[in-house]
Design an enzyme around this catalytic site. Structure first.
Site, PDB file in Angstrom:
ATOM      1  N   CYS A  67       0.852  -1.299  -0.208  1.00  0.00           N
ATOM      2  CA  CYS A  67       0.119  -0.017  -0.257  1.00  0.00           C
ATOM      3  C   CYS A  67       0.875   1.094  -0.011  1.00  0.00           C
ATOM      4  O   CYS A  67       1.544   1.673   0.907  1.00  0.00           O
ATOM      5  CB  CYS A  67      -0.967  -0.004   1.096  1.00  0.00           C
ATOM      6  N   CYS A 101      -0.637   4.058   1.978  1.00  0.00           N
ATOM      7  CA  CYS A 101      -0.601   4.187   3.361  1.00  0.00           C
ATOM      8  C   CYS A 101       0.968   4.511   3.904  1.00  0.00           C
ATOM      9  O   CYS A 101       1.265   4.961   4.690  1.00  0.00           O
ATOM     10  CB  CYS A 101      -0.956   2.881   3.981  1.00  0.00           C
ATOM     11  N   ASP A 102       2.038   3.729   3.107  1.00  0.00           N
ATOM     12  CA  ASP A 102       3.207   3.716   3.655  1.00  0.00           C
ATOM     13  C   ASP A 102       4.238   4.466   3.043  1.00  0.00           C
ATOM     14  O   ASP A 102       5.529   4.335   3.688  1.00  0.00           O
ATOM     15  CB  ASP A 102       3.520   1.932   3.571  1.00  0.00           C
TER      16      ASP A 102
END
Ligand code: FAD
Ligand code: NAP
Length: 315
Positions: free
Chosen positions: A136, A139-140
């Site tokens: 992701c 997200c990261d």
């Protein structure tokens, strides 16, 4: 007879349970084969769910989802730690078949079984998942600001995410097992124009290398020459496809009970209604899902509110 059976206890299922019970439904059961929380519990850090930001130490996915449970179960939602095998419409109602063969009847069903990013299968992938290996970028990606990362895959997701990451990180090493891409030509051209995306073609990831602190480097191998090299990147993003967990929506002949697209994602409208009246789908399992906790939770709430209206209309 349940008012509503919710299948899957990730962000979508939990928020559906909260809204269904708080909205007045009496018999609502969440069937979750593991502990409630969903795939985000695998993440070591979450910083894009509003209201829970903490810099050091960061909020973990597990910590985020543990906090949901007392609230989501407070208004009468019941939890059965059981795997659902099948959801079927029998007349006006639904029959939920659990692992082992037991069946439960329900007026409505909200299926929130989520998705599972495919694993590529290299050494160390599972060990460093959530500790350097990610699926992701939204997200990261920010965790690697100014640092180099490796991206694996040659489809639309890999190239789009490589491009997204290239605006955050110092360098992106895009590893793909062939020398042509599956991604759309316009996306390939856009990626080619980026100076800090370096193509590592005809190559696969052999191993994720690291220690107790997390990923340190990635070993890649050229399939044509056999040459191996080490990419010193603390982040490795794996985009080799995604499987939606849609098995519960198949009949015994393997046909879906509601409309799906080519990837097996369930077609819903803006109210999370499927093509089968009384059946709702929320979260990563639906078409065009942004694959985020915040949107899955929103979907769950929308689906539960629609279930309440549906039951009122039927009675
Ligand atoms: P899921 O979270 O996938 O939950 C589905 C649940 O259904 C699971 O608990 C599963 O056990 C259960 N289930 C499946 N099949 C059955 C069955 N047959 N019977 C019973 N139960 C079943 N999103 C963000 O917004 N921010 C982030 O920082 C972020 N980081 C991520 C990091 C990682 C490593 C991963 C993997 C994902 C991350 N995501 C992040 C994405 C986010 O986790 C998902 O978009 C979100 O969890 C989807 O929620 P969902 O409820 O639709 O499905
Ligand atoms: P995908 O199209 O299936 O691509 C997966 C990529 O991973 C392929 O390049 C594949 O290589 C590679 N791969 C698969 N297994 C691997 C392994 N074990 N090791 C190394 N590489 C591996 O998946 P996706 O990119 O997630 O896209 C899924 C669908 O969504 C597609 O239909 C795509 O077009 C669509 N999509 C569309 C958009 C858009 O329209 N903007 C955006 C994202 C996704 P090979 O190429 O050699 O098979």
């Amino acid at each position: 007879m349940l008012d509503c059976a919710i299948i899957g206890g990730g962000p979508a299922g939990l928020s559906a349970g909260l809204y269904a019970t708080r909205g007045g439904l009496k018999d609502v059961t969440l069937f979750e084969m593991g502990l409630p929380g969903g795939q985000i519990t695998q993440s070591s850090e979450i910083e894009n769910y509003p209201g829970v930001f903490r810099e050091d130490p960061p909020v973990t996915g597990m910590e985020l989802m543990e906090a949901w449970q007392p609230q989501c179960f407070h208004f009468g939602l019941k939890h059965e730690m059981k795997k659902v095998e099948r959801v079927a419409k029998t007349g006006e109602h639904f029959t939920i078949t659990l692992e082992g063969g037991e069946t439960v009847e329900s007026k409505t069903a909200i299926v929130c079984t989520g998705s599972t990013p495919k694993r590529a299968g290299f050494k160390g992938e599972d060990e460093f998942f959530g500790r350097g290996v990610s699926t992701c970028a939204t997200c990261d990606g920010f965790f690697y600001k100014g640092k180099p990362v490796t991206v694996l895959g040659g489809g639309d997701t890999a190239l789009e995410e490589a491009y997204y990451l290239s605006n955050i990180v110092s360098d992106v090493y895009l590893v793909h097992r062939r020398d042509t891409f599956r991604a759309a030509p316009s996306t390939v051209e856009r990626v080619m124009r980026k100076d800090n995306i370096h193509l590592v073609l005809d190559s696969v990831v052999e191993e994720a290398i690291g220690d107790a602190t997390g990923l340190q480097a990635v070993k890649v191998k050229n399939l044509k020459t056999g040459e191996e090299k080490i990419l010193e990147t603390p982040g490795l993003f794996v985009f080799v496809g995604h499987n939606v967990n849609n098995e519960v929506l198949k009949d015994p002949s393997g046909n879906f009970i509601c409309e799906t697209n080519e990837q097996g994602q369930v077609v819903v409208d803006l109210s999370m209604r499927t093509s089968l009246p009384g059946l709702f789908v929320a979260g990563d399992l639906r078409i065009e899902a942004p694959k985020q906790v915040v949107s899955a939770a929103g979907d769950g709430a929308v689906a539960a509110l629609q279930v309440i209206s549906y039951i009122q209309e039927q009675s």
